[in-house]
Design a protein around this motif. Structure first.
Motif, PDB file in Angstrom:
ATOM      1  N   ARG B  69       0.886  -1.157   0.000  1.00  0.00           N
ATOM      2  CA  ARG B  69       0.000   0.000   0.000  1.00  0.00           C
ATOM      3  C   ARG B  69       0.932   1.217   0.000  1.00  0.00           C
ATOM      4  N   PRO B  70       1.416   1.586  -1.172  1.00  0.00           N
ATOM      5  CA  PRO B  70       2.549   2.512  -1.254  1.00  0.00           C
ATOM      6  C   PRO B  70       2.256   3.943  -0.837  1.00  0.00           C
ATOM      7  N   ASP B  71       0.997   4.385  -0.992  1.00  0.00           N
ATOM      8  CA  ASP B  71       0.766   5.820  -0.813  1.00  0.00           C
ATOM      9  C   ASP B  71      -0.497   6.122  -0.031  1.00  0.00           C
ATOM     10  N   GLY B  72      -1.023   5.177   0.662  1.00  0.00           N
ATOM     11  CA  GLY B  72      -2.206   5.424   1.478  1.00  0.00           C
ATOM     12  C   GLY B  72      -3.512   5.343   0.735  1.00  0.00           C
ATOM     13  N   SER B  73      -3.471   5.214  -0.586  1.00  0.00           N
ATOM     14  CA  SER B  73      -4.717   5.056  -1.329  1.00  0.00           C
ATOM     15  C   SER B  73      -4.685   3.814  -2.208  1.00  0.00           C
ATOM     16  N   ASN B  74      -3.573   3.591  -2.912  1.00  0.00           N
ATOM     17  CA  ASN B  74      -3.481   2.410  -3.768  1.00  0.00           C
ATOM     18  C   ASN B  74      -3.109   1.167  -2.966  1.00  0.00           C
ATOM     19  N   PHE B  75      -3.578   0.037  -3.467  1.00  0.00           N
ATOM     20  CA  PHE B  75      -3.253  -1.267  -2.885  1.00  0.00           C
ATOM     21  C   PHE B  75      -2.885  -2.166  -4.052  1.00  0.00           C
ATOM     22  N   THR B  76      -1.655  -2.636  -4.069  1.00  0.00           N
ATOM     23  CA  THR B  76      -1.177  -3.350  -5.244  1.00  0.00           C
ATOM     24  C   THR B  76      -0.848  -4.802  -4.945  1.00  0.00           C
ATOM     25  N   LEU B  77      -1.012  -5.619  -5.970  1.00  0.00           N
ATOM     26  CA  LEU B  77      -0.599  -7.020  -5.935  1.00  0.00           C
ATOM     27  C   LEU B  77       0.466  -7.196  -7.002  1.00  0.00           C
ATOM     28  N   LYS B  78       1.640  -7.633  -6.598  1.00  0.00           N
ATOM     29  CA  LYS B  78       2.717  -7.886  -7.533  1.00  0.00           C
ATOM     30  C   LYS B  78       2.895  -9.389  -7.683  1.00  0.00           C
ATOM     31  N   ILE B  79       2.961  -9.816  -8.923  1.00  0.00           N
ATOM     32  CA  ILE B  79       3.237 -11.229  -9.199  1.00  0.00           C
ATOM     33  C   ILE B  79       4.548 -11.280  -9.967  1.00  0.00           C
ATOM     34  N   ARG B  80       5.544 -11.873  -9.349  1.00  0.00           N
ATOM     35  CA  ARG B  80       6.859 -12.002  -9.982  1.00  0.00           C
ATOM     36  C   ARG B  80       6.897 -13.264 -10.809  1.00  0.00           C
ATOM     37  N   SER B  81       7.608 -13.208 -11.944  1.00  0.00           N
ATOM     38  CA  SER B  81       7.837 -14.386 -12.768  1.00  0.00           C
ATOM     39  C   SER B  81       6.536 -15.170 -12.981  1.00  0.00           C
ATOM     40  N   THR B  82       5.601 -14.544 -13.690  1.00  0.00           N
ATOM     41  CA  THR B  82       4.274 -15.133 -13.883  1.00  0.00           C
ATOM     42  C   THR B  82       4.349 -16.487 -14.594  1.00  0.00           C
ATOM     43  N   LYS B  83       3.386 -17.328 -14.216  1.00  0.00           N
ATOM     44  CA  LYS B  83       3.250 -18.652 -14.807  1.00  0.00           C
ATOM     45  C   LYS B  83       1.908 -18.728 -15.531  1.00  0.00           C
ATOM     46  N   LEU B  84       1.799 -19.716 -16.422  1.00  0.00           N
ATOM     47  CA  LEU B  84       0.542 -19.870 -17.166  1.00  0.00           C
ATOM     48  C   LEU B  84      -0.645 -20.024 -16.212  1.00  0.00           C
ATOM     49  N   GLU B  85      -0.427 -20.756 -15.132  1.00  0.00           N
ATOM     50  CA  GLU B  85      -1.517 -21.011 -14.190  1.00  0.00           C
ATOM     51  C   GLU B  85      -1.903 -19.812 -13.335  1.00  0.00           C
ATOM     52  N   ASP B  86      -1.188 -18.708 -13.495  1.00  0.00           N
ATOM     53  CA  ASP B  86      -1.588 -17.470 -12.815  1.00  0.00           C
ATOM     54  C   ASP B  86      -2.706 -16.748 -13.567  1.00  0.00           C
ATOM     55  N   SER B  87      -3.019 -17.228 -14.754  1.00  0.00           N
ATOM     56  CA  SER B  87      -4.105 -16.631 -15.536  1.00  0.00           C
ATOM     57  C   SER B  87      -5.409 -16.782 -14.768  1.00  0.00           C
ATOM     58  N   ALA B  88      -6.051 -15.663 -14.482  1.00  0.00           N
ATOM     59  CA  ALA B  88      -7.261 -15.668 -13.664  1.00  0.00           C
ATOM     60  C   ALA B  88      -7.801 -14.249 -13.618  1.00  0.00           C
ATOM     61  N   MET B  89      -8.979 -14.117 -13.018  1.00  0.00           N
ATOM     62  CA  MET B  89      -9.516 -12.811 -12.678  1.00  0.00           C
ATOM     63  C   MET B  89      -9.089 -12.522 -11.244  1.00  0.00           C
ATOM     64  N   TYR B  90      -8.497 -11.382 -11.030  1.00  0.00           N
ATOM     65  CA  TYR B  90      -8.045 -11.001  -9.691  1.00  0.00           C
ATOM     66  C   TYR B  90      -8.940  -9.883  -9.174  1.00  0.00           C
ATOM     67  N   PHE B  91      -9.519 -10.125  -8.020  1.00  0.00           N
ATOM     68  CA  PHE B  91     -10.420  -9.154  -7.410  1.00  0.00           C
ATOM     69  C   PHE B  91      -9.778  -8.555  -6.169  1.00  0.00           C
ATOM     70  N   CYS B  92      -9.882  -7.256  -6.076  1.00  0.00           N
ATOM     71  CA  CYS B  92      -9.539  -6.536  -4.863  1.00  0.00           C
ATOM     72  C   CYS B  92     -10.826  -6.295  -4.074  1.00  0.00           C
ATOM     73  N   ALA B  93     -10.741  -6.320  -2.773  1.00  0.00           N
ATOM     74  CA  ALA B  93     -11.902  -6.033  -1.938  1.00  0.00           C
ATOM     75  C   ALA B  93     -11.464  -5.217  -0.737  1.00  0.00           C
ATOM     76  N   SER B  94     -12.402  -4.474  -0.178  1.00  0.00           N
ATOM     77  CA  SER B  94     -12.078  -3.734   1.039  1.00  0.00           C
ATOM     78  C   SER B  94     -13.262  -3.800   1.998  1.00  0.00           C
ATOM     79  N   ARG B  95     -12.922  -3.609   3.265  1.00  0.00           N
ATOM     80  CA  ARG B  95     -13.934  -3.646   4.329  1.00  0.00           C
ATOM     81  C   ARG B  95     -13.666  -2.494   5.254  1.00  0.00           C
ATOM     82  N   ARG B  96     -14.749  -1.900   5.760  1.00  0.00           N
ATOM     83  CA  ARG B  96     -14.606  -0.635   6.473  1.00  0.00           C
ATOM     84  C   ARG B  96     -13.865  -0.783   7.793  1.00  0.00           C
TER      85      ARG B  96
END
Lengths: 114, 114
Positions: B69-96
């Motif tokens: 969470r680099p700047d207090g607003s963005n929330f990032t997911l980093k995937i290093r050295s991606t593989k074929l099986e990483d293919s998917a829909m990635y959902f971010c969610a938040s809770r109050r």
């Protein structure tokens, strides 16, 4: 380990009919049971949720029935409409355990025929 | 109505490359999550994040993955050295907050690894 089992995988209902989707869970520590609705290309959206202190919760045409002893809960959609056609996911979590991450069922694709 | 926003909506990457998926949670929310959904399968929990650190992570979230969470607003997911099986829909969610049960999901980023 499949913590939440959902059935059926797909369901076709006539307009005006009742849609019923069932879920079973394994972990007795779960104490929050939401149902999410997902339209194609969209993220899951909370539809209705229940805590284990009640056996039924109704919001409009949507009702959750909860059976704590059987570790089962179900979603009933009354007077199903074509606009209800979507994928429905049940989920469960341990509400009091900090992060409250959700364990999802495998989803039910509902099609309501006009 | 406040919403969780994710960018990009679709990312295509070569196997072995690094990708960063971005999310802007709802502004007054404190708990943040990444889930993924392989095509036609259930939504699976990856990681939860609270107070600038990981709260919980699943067995899927191995050393290949990281969150920030680099700047207090963005929330990032980093995937290093991606593989074929990483293919998917990635959902971010938040809770109050701890007392609020509802998790709000973004519309997802479809990651395709070729």
């Amino acid at each position: 380990q499949q913590q939440v089992k959902q059935s059926p995988q797909s369901l076709i209902v006539q307009k005006g009919g009742i849609s019923i989707i069932n879920c079973a869970y394994e972990n007795t520590a779960f104490d929050y049971f939401p149902w999410y609705q997902q339209f194609p290309g969209k993220g899951p959206a909370l539809l209705i949720a229940i805590r284990p202190d009640v056996s039924e919760k109704k919001e409009g045409r949507f009702t959750i029935s909860f059976n704590k002893s059987a570790k089962q809960f179900s979603l009933h959609i009354m007077d199903s409409q074509p606009g209800d056609s979507a994928t429905y996911f049940c989920a469960a979590s341990k509400f009091g355990a900090g992060a409250n991450n959700l364990f999802f069922g495998t989803g039910t694709r509902l099609t309501v025929i006009p | 109505e406040p919403e969780v926003t994710q960018t990009p909506s679709h990312q295509v990457t070569q196997m072995g490359q690094e990708v960063i998926l971005r999310c802007v949670p709802i502004s007054n929310h404190l708990y943040f999550y990444w889930y993924r959904q392989i095509l036609g399968q259930k939504v699976e929990f990856l990681v939860s994040f609270y107070n600038n650190e990981i709260s919980e992570k699943s067995e899927i979230f191995d050393d290949q993955f990281s969150v920030e969470r680099p700047d207090g607003s963005n929330f990032t997911l980093k995937i290093r050295s991606t593989k074929l099986e990483d293919s998917a829909m990635y959902f971010c969610a938040s809770r109050r907050s701890f007392m609020n049960t509802e998790a709000f999901f973004g519309q997802g980023t479809r990651l395709t690894v070729v």
